[in-house]
Design a protein around this motif. Structure first.
Motif, PDB file in Angstrom:
ATOM      1  N   ASN A 150       0.814  -1.219   0.000  1.00 33.10           N
ATOM      2  CA  ASN A 150       0.000   0.000   0.000  1.00 33.10           C
ATOM      3  C   ASN A 150       0.850   1.274   0.000  1.00 33.10           C
ATOM      4  O   ASN A 150       0.364   2.347   0.323  1.00 33.10           O
ATOM      5  CB  ASN A 150      -0.953   0.007   1.198  1.00 33.10           C
ATOM      6  CG  ASN A 150      -0.218   0.037   2.522  1.00 33.10           C
ATOM      7  OD1 ASN A 150       0.967  -0.233   2.590  1.00 33.10           O
ATOM      8  ND2 ASN A 150      -0.929   0.353   3.586  1.00 33.10           N
ATOM      9  N   VAL A 151       2.135   1.166  -0.388  1.00 36.43           N
ATOM     10  CA  VAL A 151       3.047   2.307  -0.405  1.00 36.43           C
ATOM     11  C   VAL A 151       3.472   2.578  -1.846  1.00 36.43           C
ATOM     12  O   VAL A 151       3.906   1.666  -2.551  1.00 36.43           O
ATOM     13  CB  VAL A 151       4.299   2.021   0.462  1.00 36.43           C
ATOM     14  CG1 VAL A 151       5.274   3.180   0.392  1.00 36.43           C
ATOM     15  CG2 VAL A 151       3.899   1.748   1.897  1.00 36.43           C
ATOM     16  N   VAL A 152       3.344   3.838  -2.274  1.00 37.50           N
ATOM     17  CA  VAL A 152       3.818   4.255  -3.587  1.00 37.50           C
ATOM     18  C   VAL A 152       5.009   5.193  -3.359  1.00 37.50           C
ATOM     19  O   VAL A 152       4.907   6.161  -2.603  1.00 37.50           O
ATOM     20  CB  VAL A 152       2.715   4.967  -4.397  1.00 37.50           C
ATOM     21  CG1 VAL A 152       3.258   5.467  -5.723  1.00 37.50           C
ATOM     22  CG2 VAL A 152       1.534   4.024  -4.617  1.00 37.50           C
ATOM     23  N   ILE A 153       6.130   4.889  -4.010  1.00 34.37           N
ATOM     24  CA  ILE A 153       7.364   5.653  -3.811  1.00 34.37           C
ATOM     25  C   ILE A 153       7.755   6.319  -5.117  1.00 34.37           C
ATOM     26  O   ILE A 153       7.839   5.671  -6.156  1.00 34.37           O
ATOM     27  CB  ILE A 153       8.507   4.737  -3.341  1.00 34.37           C
ATOM     28  CG1 ILE A 153       8.153   4.084  -2.005  1.00 34.37           C
ATOM     29  CG2 ILE A 153       9.816   5.517  -3.242  1.00 34.37           C
ATOM     30  CD1 ILE A 153       9.140   3.016  -1.574  1.00 34.37           C
TER      31      ILE A 153
ATOM     32  N   GLU B  56      13.849   9.673   5.741  1.00 36.32           N
ATOM     33  CA  GLU B  56      13.093   8.647   6.448  1.00 36.32           C
ATOM     34  C   GLU B  56      13.421   7.274   5.857  1.00 36.32           C
ATOM     35  O   GLU B  56      13.335   7.077   4.650  1.00 36.32           O
ATOM     36  CB  GLU B  56      11.595   8.901   6.318  1.00 36.32           C
ATOM     37  CG  GLU B  56      10.732   7.874   6.995  1.00 36.32           C
ATOM     38  CD  GLU B  56       9.246   8.131   6.830  1.00 36.32           C
ATOM     39  OE1 GLU B  56       8.474   7.248   7.220  1.00 36.32           O
ATOM     40  OE2 GLU B  56       8.873   9.191   6.314  1.00 36.32           O
ATOM     41  N   TRP B  57      13.823   6.347   6.733  1.00 36.92           N
ATOM     42  CA  TRP B  57      14.049   4.969   6.302  1.00 36.92           C
ATOM     43  C   TRP B  57      12.728   4.229   6.325  1.00 36.92           C
ATOM     44  O   TRP B  57      11.981   4.316   7.285  1.00 36.92           O
ATOM     45  CB  TRP B  57      15.029   4.251   7.232  1.00 36.92           C
ATOM     46  CG  TRP B  57      16.458   4.566   6.951  1.00 36.92           C
ATOM     47  CD1 TRP B  57      17.258   5.409   7.673  1.00 36.92           C
ATOM     48  CD2 TRP B  57      17.275   4.056   5.895  1.00 36.92           C
ATOM     49  NE1 TRP B  57      18.512   5.448   7.121  1.00 36.92           N
ATOM     50  CE2 TRP B  57      18.548   4.623   6.033  1.00 36.92           C
ATOM     51  CE3 TRP B  57      17.037   3.177   4.842  1.00 36.92           C
ATOM     52  CZ2 TRP B  57      19.584   4.342   5.156  1.00 36.92           C
ATOM     53  CZ3 TRP B  57      18.071   2.891   3.967  1.00 36.92           C
ATOM     54  CH2 TRP B  57      19.337   3.466   4.133  1.00 36.92           C
ATOM     55  N   MET B  58      12.450   3.485   5.264  1.00 27.76           N
ATOM     56  CA  MET B  58      11.273   2.629   5.188  1.00 27.76           C
ATOM     57  C   MET B  58      11.782   1.200   5.045  1.00 27.76           C
ATOM     58  O   MET B  58      12.593   0.915   4.163  1.00 27.76           O
ATOM     59  CB  MET B  58      10.402   3.013   3.995  1.00 27.76           C
ATOM     60  CG  MET B  58       9.907   4.438   4.037  1.00 27.76           C
ATOM     61  SD  MET B  58       8.955   4.873   2.571  1.00 27.76           S
ATOM     62  CE  MET B  58       7.427   4.037   2.953  1.00 27.76           C
ATOM     63  N   GLU B  59      11.333   0.321   5.929  1.00 31.72           N
ATOM     64  CA  GLU B  59      11.811  -1.064   5.915  1.00 31.72           C
ATOM     65  C   GLU B  59      10.691  -1.987   5.430  1.00 31.72           C
ATOM     66  O   GLU B  59       9.550  -1.876   5.874  1.00 31.72           O
ATOM     67  CB  GLU B  59      12.260  -1.478   7.310  1.00 31.72           C
ATOM     68  CG  GLU B  59      12.908  -2.834   7.363  1.00 31.72           C
ATOM     69  CD  GLU B  59      13.495  -3.123   8.725  1.00 31.72           C
ATOM     70  OE1 GLU B  59      14.676  -3.484   8.782  1.00 31.72           O
ATOM     71  OE2 GLU B  59      12.768  -2.985   9.732  1.00 31.72           O
ATOM     72  N   PHE B  60      11.035  -2.885   4.511  1.00 34.50           N
ATOM     73  CA  PHE B  60      10.077  -3.816   3.939  1.00 34.50           C
ATOM     74  C   PHE B  60      10.571  -5.240   4.182  1.00 34.50           C
ATOM     75  O   PHE B  60      11.770  -5.517   4.082  1.00 34.50           O
ATOM     76  CB  PHE B  60       9.915  -3.577   2.435  1.00 34.50           C
ATOM     77  CG  PHE B  60       9.352  -2.223   2.111  1.00 34.50           C
ATOM     78  CD1 PHE B  60       7.984  -2.029   2.018  1.00 34.50           C
ATOM     79  CD2 PHE B  60      10.194  -1.137   1.904  1.00 34.50           C
ATOM     80  CE1 PHE B  60       7.464  -0.788   1.716  1.00 34.50           C
ATOM     81  CE2 PHE B  60       9.680   0.112   1.605  1.00 34.50           C
ATOM     82  CZ  PHE B  60       8.315   0.288   1.509  1.00 34.50           C
ATOM     83  N   THR B  61       9.647  -6.134   4.505  1.00 40.72           N
ATOM     84  CA  THR B  61       9.978  -7.532   4.739  1.00 40.72           C
ATOM     85  C   THR B  61       9.078  -8.416   3.879  1.00 40.72           C
ATOM     86  O   THR B  61       8.173  -7.925   3.206  1.00 40.72           O
ATOM     87  CB  THR B  61       9.777  -7.896   6.229  1.00 40.72           C
ATOM     88  OG1 THR B  61       8.414  -7.643   6.584  1.00 40.72           O
ATOM     89  CG2 THR B  61      10.703  -7.111   7.141  1.00 40.72           C
ATOM     90  N   GLY B  62       9.350  -9.710   3.905  1.00 44.41           N
ATOM     91  CA  GLY B  62       8.510 -10.673   3.200  1.00 44.41           C
ATOM     92  C   GLY B  62       8.528 -10.481   1.695  1.00 44.41           C
ATOM     93  O   GLY B  62       9.567 -10.208   1.088  1.00 44.41           O
TER      94      GLY B  62
END
Length: 92
Positions: free
Chosen positions: A8-11, A57-63
């Protein structure tokens, strides 16, 4: 300028300052972290851009999101690898 959508994140890729591939969370889960740098001032003042005028801002993604980002940022279509891991040495 390109946009990438992860869950749900658009960069906006214009604001990607750094990416940490093959990273791990504090729980040992594999992750990919993306550092986003966005301007803190109105766009009319672009002639006074300096490093301290950005919000980081750091954004961390997993999986599956981390896997998708890993694939995106290691693709030769999106990123130029200056030291490819499979490059053979010409030293004789």
């Amino acid at each position: 300028m390109a946009f990438i959508k992860i869950q749900n994140v658009v960069i906006n890729t214009s604001y990607v300052a750094a990416v940490k591939l093959d990273h791990q969370t504090s729980l040992g889960e594999e992750s990919v972290s993306v550092l986003i740098a966005t301007p803190k001032f109105p766009l009319l003042q672009l002639d006074t851009i300096a490093q301290n005028f950005y919000h980081y801002e750091w954004m961390e993604f997993t999986g599956s999101a981390a896997t998708a980002l890993q694939d995106y940022f290691t693709s030769f279509n999106n990123v130029i690898d200056l030291l490819p891991p499979y490059q053979e040495s010409n030293v004789g």
